[in-house]
Design a protein around this motif. Structure first.
Motif, PDB file in Angstrom:
ATOM      1  N   GLY A 129       0.485  -1.517  -0.103  1.00 30.45           N
ATOM      2  CA  GLY A 129       0.023   0.028   0.424  1.00 30.45           C
ATOM      3  C   GLY A 129       0.973   1.261  -0.352  1.00 30.45           C
ATOM      4  N   PHE A 130       2.179   1.479   0.208  1.00 31.92           N
ATOM      5  CA  PHE A 130       2.927   2.076   0.239  1.00 31.92           C
ATOM      6  C   PHE A 130       4.358   1.689  -0.180  1.00 31.92           C
ATOM      7  CE2 PHE A 130       2.971   0.146   3.844  1.00 31.92           C
ATOM      8  CZ  PHE A 130       4.642  -0.171   4.492  1.00 31.92           C
ATOM      9  N   GLY A 131       5.275   2.708  -1.329  1.00 33.31           N
ATOM     10  CA  GLY A 131       6.414   2.123  -2.091  1.00 33.31           C
ATOM     11  C   GLY A 131       7.616   2.020  -0.913  1.00 33.31           C
ATOM     12  N   PRO A 132       8.610   1.331  -1.919  1.00 35.28           N
ATOM     13  CA  PRO A 132       9.711   0.604  -0.833  1.00 35.28           C
ATOM     14  C   PRO A 132      10.053   1.978   0.176  1.00 35.28           C
ATOM     15  CG  PRO A 132       9.615   0.106  -3.089  1.00 35.28           C
ATOM     16  CD  PRO A 132       8.684   1.187  -3.051  1.00 35.28           C
ATOM     17  N   VAL A 133       9.981   3.480  -0.277  1.00 34.72           N
ATOM     18  CA  VAL A 133      10.472   4.120   0.652  1.00 34.72           C
ATOM     19  C   VAL A 133       9.510   5.125   0.919  1.00 34.72           C
ATOM     20  CG1 VAL A 133      12.161   6.607   0.347  1.00 34.72           C
ATOM     21  CG2 VAL A 133      12.497   4.775  -1.249  1.00 34.72           C
ATOM     22  N   HIS A 134       9.320   4.780   2.593  1.00 30.96           N
ATOM     23  CA  HIS A 134       8.523   4.820   3.107  1.00 30.96           C
ATOM     24  C   HIS A 134       9.084   5.572   4.634  1.00 30.96           C
ATOM     25  CE1 HIS A 134       4.730   4.472   5.248  1.00 30.96           C
ATOM     26  NE2 HIS A 134       4.720   4.058   6.050  1.00 30.96           N
ATOM     27  N   THR A 135       9.070   6.816   4.575  1.00 28.04           N
ATOM     28  CA  THR A 135      10.090   8.113   5.303  1.00 28.04           C
ATOM     29  C   THR A 135       8.600   8.522   5.954  1.00 28.04           C
ATOM     30  OG1 THR A 135      10.310   9.747   4.330  1.00 28.04           O
ATOM     31  CG2 THR A 135      12.334   7.834   4.692  1.00 28.04           C
ATOM     32  N   ARG A 136       8.602   9.891   6.942  1.00 25.76           N
ATOM     33  CA  ARG A 136       8.034  10.652   7.803  1.00 25.76           C
ATOM     34  C   ARG A 136       7.466  11.646   6.754  1.00 25.76           C
ATOM     35  NH1 ARG A 136       9.676  11.339  13.552  1.00 25.76           N
ATOM     36  NH2 ARG A 136       9.236   9.094  14.952  1.00 25.76           N
ATOM     37  N   TRP A 139       6.222  14.040   0.852  1.00 24.00           N
ATOM     38  CA  TRP A 139       6.106  14.154  -0.485  1.00 24.00           C
ATOM     39  C   TRP A 139       7.940  13.025  -1.220  1.00 24.00           C
ATOM     40  CZ3 TRP A 139      11.396  16.488  -0.830  1.00 24.00           C
ATOM     41  CH2 TRP A 139      11.887  16.779   0.674  1.00 24.00           C
ATOM     42  N   PHE A 140       8.926  13.594  -0.173  1.00 24.04           N
ATOM     43  CA  PHE A 140       9.967  13.062  -0.538  1.00 24.04           C
ATOM     44  C   PHE A 140       9.464  11.135  -1.032  1.00 24.04           C
ATOM     45  CE2 PHE A 140      13.227   9.648   0.632  1.00 24.04           C
ATOM     46  CZ  PHE A 140      14.320  10.609   0.018  1.00 24.04           C
ATOM     47  N   ASN A 141       8.539  10.534  -0.165  1.00 25.98           N
ATOM     48  CA  ASN A 141       8.372   9.445  -0.388  1.00 25.98           C
ATOM     49  C   ASN A 141       7.561   9.454  -1.737  1.00 25.98           C
ATOM     50  OD1 ASN A 141       9.364   8.444   2.175  1.00 25.98           O
ATOM     51  ND2 ASN A 141       7.085   8.973   2.751  1.00 25.98           N
ATOM     52  N   ASP A 142       6.892  10.560  -2.388  1.00 25.90           N
ATOM     53  CA  ASP A 142       6.184  10.073  -3.210  1.00 25.90           C
ATOM     54  C   ASP A 142       7.095  10.586  -4.685  1.00 25.90           C
ATOM     55  OD1 ASP A 142       3.934   9.713  -2.437  1.00 25.90           O
ATOM     56  OD2 ASP A 142       3.299  12.314  -2.692  1.00 25.90           O
ATOM     57  N   MET A 143       7.824  11.127  -4.278  1.00 22.75           N
ATOM     58  CA  MET A 143       9.061  11.894  -5.029  1.00 22.75           C
ATOM     59  C   MET A 143       9.760  10.696  -5.480  1.00 22.75           C
ATOM     60  SD  MET A 143      11.773  14.893  -4.940  1.00 22.75           S
ATOM     61  CE  MET A 143      12.955  14.401  -3.644  1.00 22.75           C
ATOM     62  N   VAL A 144      10.538   9.775  -4.795  1.00 23.38           N
ATOM     63  CA  VAL A 144      11.259   9.043  -4.752  1.00 23.38           C
ATOM     64  C   VAL A 144      10.648   7.421  -5.622  1.00 23.38           C
ATOM     65  CG1 VAL A 144      13.049   7.242  -3.793  1.00 23.38           C
ATOM     66  CG2 VAL A 144      12.590   9.764  -2.625  1.00 23.38           C
ATOM     67  N   ASN A 145       9.496   7.676  -4.671  1.00 26.29           N
ATOM     68  CA  ASN A 145       9.150   5.911  -5.571  1.00 26.29           C
ATOM     69  C   ASN A 145       7.931   6.435  -7.041  1.00 26.29           C
ATOM     70  OD1 ASN A 145       9.125   4.463  -2.844  1.00 26.29           O
ATOM     71  ND2 ASN A 145       7.187   5.083  -2.287  1.00 26.29           N
TER      72      ASN A 145
END
Length: 211
Positions: A129-136, A139-145
């Motif tokens: 349900g979320f990408g491998p990059v999952h931080t707080r 915006w950073f998660n969405d950008m990298v994923n």
């Protein structure tokens, strides 16, 4: 809504045809595919087609005819356009030495990573349900994923890094990379047609030189 987007895209393409800008609306798959298919690279064609788009978007009855075209027709056209764009990208490899192990490694590794890494990101997202990059930082998660879910981005960035790090200063490697062919295009004044292709309309080139 679709007609409004049609109008805005027509305005953007009209500006592209006037100034030759390198933004999203001028380097889209449609334009690149049509250029390869028709072999017509004149700005006048782009300007006229943009005028048609604006005209059809203002007059709803005319635009409705194009909006009613079935989706499979557009899908068939995109199959042709993407084929031309993909083959054009592979065509640049003709200037590289494909007998070199370095070239083969960069090409094979970048293509493999371009397929495998986005597949991992997409499957991980569908399961968790979320990408491998999952931080707080969402915006950073969405950008990298999103970036690493793109096959073109991953393959391109891997090929770029490897091509600029593996023995790049060797003289023989420079020829293997195809730089001997691209050298003549590194200077604006090398080709006499550059002024015709890149000069601005309405004599604006006097105030905004191309170089």
């Amino acid at each position: 809504m679709r007609m409004q987007l049609f109008l805005l895209q027509g305005v953007g393409i009209l500006l592209d045809g006037l100034f030759g800008t390198g933004n999203g609306s001028s380097v889209s798959i449609e334009n690149a595919g049509l250029l390869a298919l028709t072999r017509v690279g004149s700005r006048r064609v782009v300007q006229i087609s943009a005028g048609f788009m604006i005209f059809f978007s203002i007059l709803g009855k005319f635009g409705a005819v194009f909006a009613s075209i079935p989706a499979p027709i557009f899908a068939a056209l995109y199959c042709v356009f993407f084929a031309y764009v993909g083959s054009a990208g592979l065509g640049f490899l003709q200037f590289c030495n494909l007998n070199s192990f370095r070239t083969k490694f960069i090409l094979g590794f970048s293509v493999f990573m371009g397929f495998s890494v986005p597949q991992y990101f997409n499957e991980y997202t569908s399961v968790a349900g979320f990408g491998p990059v999952h931080t707080r930082a969402r915006w950073f998660n969405d950008m990298v994923n999103v970036l690493f879910s793109s096959k073109a981005f991953v393959g391109g960035i891997v090929a770029y890094v490897l091509d600029n790090t593996l023995h790049r200063h060797d003289g023989a490697v420079r020829k293997d990379r195809g730089y001997h062919w691209w050298d003549k295009f590194r200077s604006y004044r090398t080709d006499t047609r550059s002024e015709e292709f890149y000069s601005l309309p309405f004599n604006l080139n006097k105030f905004f030189p191309s170089v």
